[in-house]
Design a protein around this motif. Structure first.
Motif, mmCIF file in Angstrom:
data_model
loop_
_atom_site.group_PDB
_atom_site.id
_atom_site.type_symbol
_atom_site.label_atom_id
_atom_site.label_comp_id
_atom_site.label_asym_id
_atom_site.label_seq_id
_atom_site.Cartn_x
_atom_site.Cartn_y
_atom_site.Cartn_z
ATOM 1 N N SER A 72 37.221 -2.043 1.330
ATOM 2 C CA SER A 72 36.780 -0.468 1.488
ATOM 3 C C SER A 72 35.273 -0.237 1.492
ATOM 4 O O SER A 72 34.740 0.938 1.210
ATOM 5 C CB SER A 72 37.270 0.110 0.388
ATOM 6 O OG SER A 72 37.049 -0.261 -0.777
ATOM 7 N N VAL A 73 34.592 -1.629 1.274
ATOM 8 C CA VAL A 73 32.882 -1.401 1.218
ATOM 9 C C VAL A 73 32.149 -0.699 2.285
ATOM 10 O O VAL A 73 32.770 -0.911 3.469
ATOM 11 C CB VAL A 73 32.469 -2.711 0.657
ATOM 12 C CG1 VAL A 73 32.636 -3.638 1.950
ATOM 13 C CG2 VAL A 73 31.169 -2.601 0.542
ATOM 14 N N LYS A 74 31.366 0.110 2.152
ATOM 15 C CA LYS A 74 30.481 0.605 3.325
ATOM 16 C C LYS A 74 29.372 -0.118 3.474
ATOM 17 O O LYS A 74 28.699 -0.579 2.392
ATOM 18 C CB LYS A 74 30.026 2.151 2.879
ATOM 19 C CG LYS A 74 29.227 2.955 4.013
ATOM 20 C CD LYS A 74 29.126 4.156 3.658
ATOM 21 C CE LYS A 74 28.077 4.786 4.597
ATOM 22 N NZ LYS A 74 27.544 6.334 3.870
ATOM 23 N N VAL A 75 28.918 -0.764 4.560
ATOM 24 C CA VAL A 75 28.140 -1.665 5.064
ATOM 25 C C VAL A 75 26.846 -0.882 5.671
ATOM 26 O O VAL A 75 27.127 -0.094 6.691
ATOM 27 C CB VAL A 75 28.460 -2.848 5.824
ATOM 28 C CG1 VAL A 75 26.973 -3.630 6.050
ATOM 29 C CG2 VAL A 75 29.651 -3.740 4.950
ATOM 30 N N VAL A 76 25.609 -0.784 5.006
ATOM 31 C CA VAL A 76 24.515 -0.011 5.634
ATOM 32 C C VAL A 76 23.458 -0.954 5.840
ATOM 33 O O VAL A 76 23.673 -2.083 5.273
ATOM 34 C CB VAL A 76 24.063 0.963 4.823
ATOM 35 C CG1 VAL A 76 25.087 2.212 4.461
ATOM 36 C CG2 VAL A 76 23.666 0.669 3.215
ATOM 37 N N SER A 77 22.474 -0.489 6.590
ATOM 38 C CA SER A 77 21.285 -1.387 6.608
ATOM 39 C C SER A 77 20.001 -0.735 6.987
ATOM 40 O O SER A 77 19.632 0.565 6.846
ATOM 41 C CB SER A 77 21.550 -2.174 8.131
ATOM 42 O OG SER A 77 21.203 -1.260 9.215
#
Ligand code: NDP
Ligand code: MG
Length: 379
Positions: A72-77
């Motif tokens: 469920s992790v949200k990946v951002v950059s």
């Protein structure tokens, strides 16, 4: 459960922070951020289940998002992602363990969101101390030093907050080239410079330790953290790295903090301050230790410290130029494009060609950084 986020979780400080989290079992990880090492970051995500994971590199972030689809992790950059990780709502404390001035904006954002900071990223304080320290007061957030020397000073000040510091004695190992002349340093290789006698650290700080630039950055870091003048800080070479720093009070009493050279102690102290927890690993043995010796730093052959003190005394945008020129020059040295001695020569040149701006804003700090980069590229 204490909740923390770690910026720079795949690096030397970041992985040691996670070792402590693993051993203590009572800290929850809310966000993790890295530059590009998605293999290690994925392992960390699977073990520590953060809500947010940031990867600076956009392409790598897409690859990571695909491989953690089942979670469920949200990946951002990018910078927006780094700021999102730094301000994850549940976190109480943010460990700033990214390397370089990239740490400024996320650190400020975390403080504005009311989070305590366990500060490893010294470049942020060197360049933006005049913004960070008043902000900490305004937002009532703690800045807990992770750098071993500053943690030592912080520990020496326990119960002494009402007493004035007469002098800070900032200890230094002298690095792998202690005792060498400039002539002998002419043909030093990257490998030679990466061989630190006592500490195992990231590549950039290891080079900084060999040039004494690291100690110069630490002088400026101490000025901001402890509210002293540059000339109240005396650097003392203590090759075994047993005394991590000392404070002299007005009556002449000197307090020292000692220990084995293991970053886990200052990291753990920052995570649990003011509590001390059990920490496994080797301990000092005063029966077998023998002598602890002291020396004066060699300003002639290692000009990095002197240049830093000049920058720190002058203030304004000059510490940024010192720091940015060093970041760029070290990257060039690590890439094999310039010689070892050019690092401090380039810092000096960039400082001489810079017109100092007083009280720079974050934008002006980033402009001074770009100017120092351009100076070095033009050489
Ligand atoms: P490392 O090079 O080992 O690690 C740096 C970390 O920052 C890595 O996780 C790296 O990710 C990440 N990173 C790099 N660029 C970015 C970016 N643009 N966005 C997000 N993350 C990024 O450094 P250290 O751990 O040695 O040092 C970290 C800081 O702590 C430095 O400021 C250093 O001066 C300070 N410090 C370190 C000490 C030590 O013992 N190591 C002691 C005292 C202070 P990736 O792995 O993906 O590249
Ligand atoms: Mg240090």
């Amino acid at each position: 459960m204490k909740k923390i986020s770690i910026l720079g979780s795949t690096g030397s400080i970041g992985t040691q922070t996670l070792e402590i989290v693993r051993a203590q079992k009572d800290i929850e990880i809310t966000a993790l951020a890295a530059g590009s090492n998605i293999e290690l970051l994925e392992k960390q995500i699977r073990e520590f289940s953060p809500a947010i994971a940031c990867v600076w590199d956009e392409e790598k972030a897409r690859m990571l998002a695909a491989s953690v689809r089942d979670l469920s992790v949200k990946v951002v950059s990018g910078m927006d992602g780094l700021i999102e990780a730094a301000t994850e709502p549940e976190a109480e404390l943010v460990v700033t363990a990214v390397v370089g001035m990239i740490g400024i904006r996320p650190t400020i954002a975390a403080m504005e969101a009311g989070k305590d900071i366990a500060l490893a990223n010294k470049e942020t304080l060197v360049t933006a101390g005049h913004i960070i320290m008043p902000l900490a007061g305004e937002k009532k957030v703690k800045i807990l030093p992770v750098d071993s020397e500053h943690s030592a000073i912080f520990q020496c000040l326990n119960g002494e907050r009402e007493n004035k510091i007469h002098k800070i004695l900032l200890t230094a190992s002298g690095g792998p080239f202690r005792g060498k002349t400039r002539k002998e340093l002419e043909h030093v290789t990257v490998e030679d410079a990466l061989r630190h006698p006592n500490w195992s650290m990231g590549r950039k700080i290891t080079i900084d330790s060999s040039t004494m630039v690291n100690k110069g950055l630490e002088v400026m870091e101490a000025k901001w953290l402890f509210g002293v003048e540059i000339d109240q800080i005396q650097v003392v070479i203590q090759p075994k790295s047993i005394i991590h720093s000392m404070v002299e009070f007005e009556d002449g009493a000197v307090m020292a903090q000692m220990g084995t050279p293991d970053m886990k102690l200052p990291i753990q102290y920052a995570l649990y301050y003011p509590e001390r927890r059990m920490l496994s690993g080797p301990r000092l043995d005063f029966w077998t230790m023998g002598q602890i010796t002291f020396e004066k730093p060699d300003a002639e052959n290692f000009p990095g410290l002197k240049l830093a003190c000049q920058a720190g005394r002058r203030g304004g945008s000059l510490p940024t130029v010192f720091n940015a020129a060093n970041e760029k020059a070290v990257a060039e040295f690590l890439a094999g494009r310039i010689s070892y001695l050019s690092i401090t020569d380039l810092i000096q040149g960039a400082m001489e060609s810079h017109k100092v701006k007083e009280n720079p804003s974050v934008e002006e700090i980033l402009e001074a950084e770009a100017e120092a980069y351009e100076y070095i590229e033009s050489r």
